[in-house]
Design an enzyme around this catalytic site. Structure first.
Site, short mmCIF file in Angstrom:
data_model
loop_
_atom_site.label_atom_id
_atom_site.label_comp_id
_atom_site.label_asym_id
_atom_site.label_seq_id
_atom_site.Cartn_x
_atom_site.Cartn_y
_atom_site.Cartn_z
N ARG A 15 4.62 18.35 1.56
CA ARG A 15 5.52 19.38 1.06
C ARG A 15 5.03 19.99 -0.24
NH1 ARG A 15 11.13 20.32 1.87
NH2 ARG A 15 11.65 22.22 0.71
N HIS B 281 -5.50 3.50 -1.69
CA HIS B 281 -6.82 3.77 -1.11
C HIS B 281 -7.10 5.26 -1.24
CE1 HIS B 281 -9.80 2.79 2.38
NE2 HIS B 281 -10.24 3.81 1.65
N THR C 193 -8.20 6.23 9.43
CA THR C 193 -7.91 5.00 8.71
C THR C 193 -9.10 4.05 8.88
OG1 THR C 193 -6.28 3.23 8.41
CG2 THR C 193 -6.75 3.92 10.69
N GLU D 160 -8.69 0.33 -3.10
CA GLU D 160 -9.62 0.25 -1.99
C GLU D 160 -10.44 1.53 -1.89
OE1 GLU D 160 -6.71 -2.36 0.96
OE2 GLU D 160 -7.06 -0.24 1.38
N HIS E 91 -4.18 -4.55 7.64
CA HIS E 91 -4.26 -3.44 8.59
C HIS E 91 -3.33 -3.71 9.77
CE1 HIS E 91 -6.32 0.40 9.25
NE2 HIS E 91 -5.93 0.21 10.50
N ASP E 92 -2.31 -2.89 9.88
CA ASP E 92 -1.34 -2.95 10.96
C ASP E 92 -0.53 -4.23 10.99
OD1 ASP E 92 -1.96 -0.40 11.82
OD2 ASP E 92 -3.45 -1.08 13.27
N HIS F 80 -4.17 11.75 0.64
CA HIS F 80 -2.96 11.01 0.27
C HIS F 80 -3.01 10.66 -1.21
CE1 HIS F 80 -5.79 7.90 1.45
NE2 HIS F 80 -5.60 8.13 2.74
N GLY G 254 0.93 -1.39 4.31
CA GLY G 254 1.45 -0.08 3.94
C GLY G 254 2.13 0.65 5.07
N HIS G 255 1.37 0.96 6.12
CA HIS G 255 1.86 1.85 7.17
C HIS G 255 3.15 1.31 7.80
CE1 HIS G 255 1.52 4.94 10.29
NE2 HIS G 255 1.86 4.00 11.16
N ASN H 104 0.85 -1.19 0.00
CA ASN H 104 0.00 0.00 0.00
C ASN H 104 0.89 1.24 0.00
OD1 ASN H 104 -1.66 2.21 0.82
ND2 ASN H 104 -3.16 0.75 1.61
N ARG I 141 -9.08 8.65 -1.19
CA ARG I 141 -10.24 9.13 -0.44
C ARG I 141 -10.72 10.45 -1.03
NH1 ARG I 141 -7.60 6.16 3.70
NH2 ARG I 141 -9.06 4.98 4.99
#
Length: 247
Positions: free
Chosen positions: A18, A43, A109, A72, A200-201, A50, A223-224, A7, A45
């Site tokens: 920036r 993903h 999230t 997503e 997720h996580d 992002h 991703g994260h 992700n 939004r």
């Protein structure tokens, strides 16, 4: 082998903080592909905080015919400004997979899955539209879900298990119950004829235990944690480490 889909949202967050074009999300995707990942996830939004629609389009051109492309999002979120809506983006770029997620605009999230008994009638026409576009459809679900036949009946092909509670329990040293719930969801989904994704996580710390305990795992979307770990070890090396864990 379980496919790793990276992700890239956090790459876009850093760029957007920036302005301009750095870091380059397409260059990041290229690095991930060269390092052995089997897919790229985004993903987008509606608030464009992002990944943006132009990123979705640019990545589609880069990835086509090379690795899987997973987009997503909430299919019920209305189009606004530059955001044309999830279904319209899918119509434009024809990703391999669309993962439907019931997140609201205000969520930092994703933090819960669909209630299949309540949401299935609303999802039905959207799932059919995505299938007509040639996209595989996955639904984001909680590990505690017990009935996946309604999803299979409307053409859904996979579920994605929300693994946030497992990751939290793992960090506290008490993962057994959450891990058992994820494994049970995977077995039930498989019995209903559905493929199993998860995300997720998930991280290098907890992925090995998750992979060993959860059957029928086709894909993980990470991703994260992956991008955070890449700050220390480099993106290519981090992706290779995840691929090795999944093997």
């Amino acid at each position: 082998m379980t496919l790793l889909s990276v992700n890239l949202n956090k790459i876009a967050v850093l760029r957007n903080s920036r302005g301009g074009g750095e870091p380059d999300i397409c260059k990041a995707a290229q690095t991930c592909i060269e390092s052995g990942c089997g897919g790229i996830t985004v993903h987008p939004r509606p608030d464009l905080r992002h990944v943006r629609p132009d990123d979705v389009r640019a990545l589609a051109a880069l990835l086509r015919g090379r690795v899987e492309y997973n987009i997503e999002g909430n299919p019920f979120a209305a189009a606004r400004g530059e955001y044309p809506g999830l279904i319209e983006l899918a119509r434009e770029v024809r990703p391999t997979q669309v993962t439907l997620v019931p997140d609201s605009d205000g969520q930092i999230t994703s933090d819960h899955g669909f209630d299949l008994d309540r949401d299935i009638d609303r999802l039905r026409p959207l799932v059919h539209e995505l299938l007509d576009l040639g996209c595989r459809v996955s639904l984001f679900v909680d590990a505690e879900a017990e009935r996946f036949e309604p999803a299979a009946a409307i053409g859904v092909e996979r579920i994605e298990i929300y693994t946030g509670p497992f990751a939290h329990a793992f960090a506290e040293g008490k993962p057994r119950g959450a891990l058992a719930a994820c494994a049970n969801a995977a077995r039930l989904a498989h019995l209903a004829g559905l493929g199993v994704n998860a995300g997720h996580d998930l991280s290098q710390a907890n992925l090995g235990a998750f992979k060993a305990a959860v059957p029928h795992l086709a894909e993980v979307s990470i991703g994260h944690a992956l991008i955070g770990e890449a700050l220390y070890d480099g993106l290519a090396a981090t992706v290779r480490s995840y691929v090795q864990l999944l093997q």
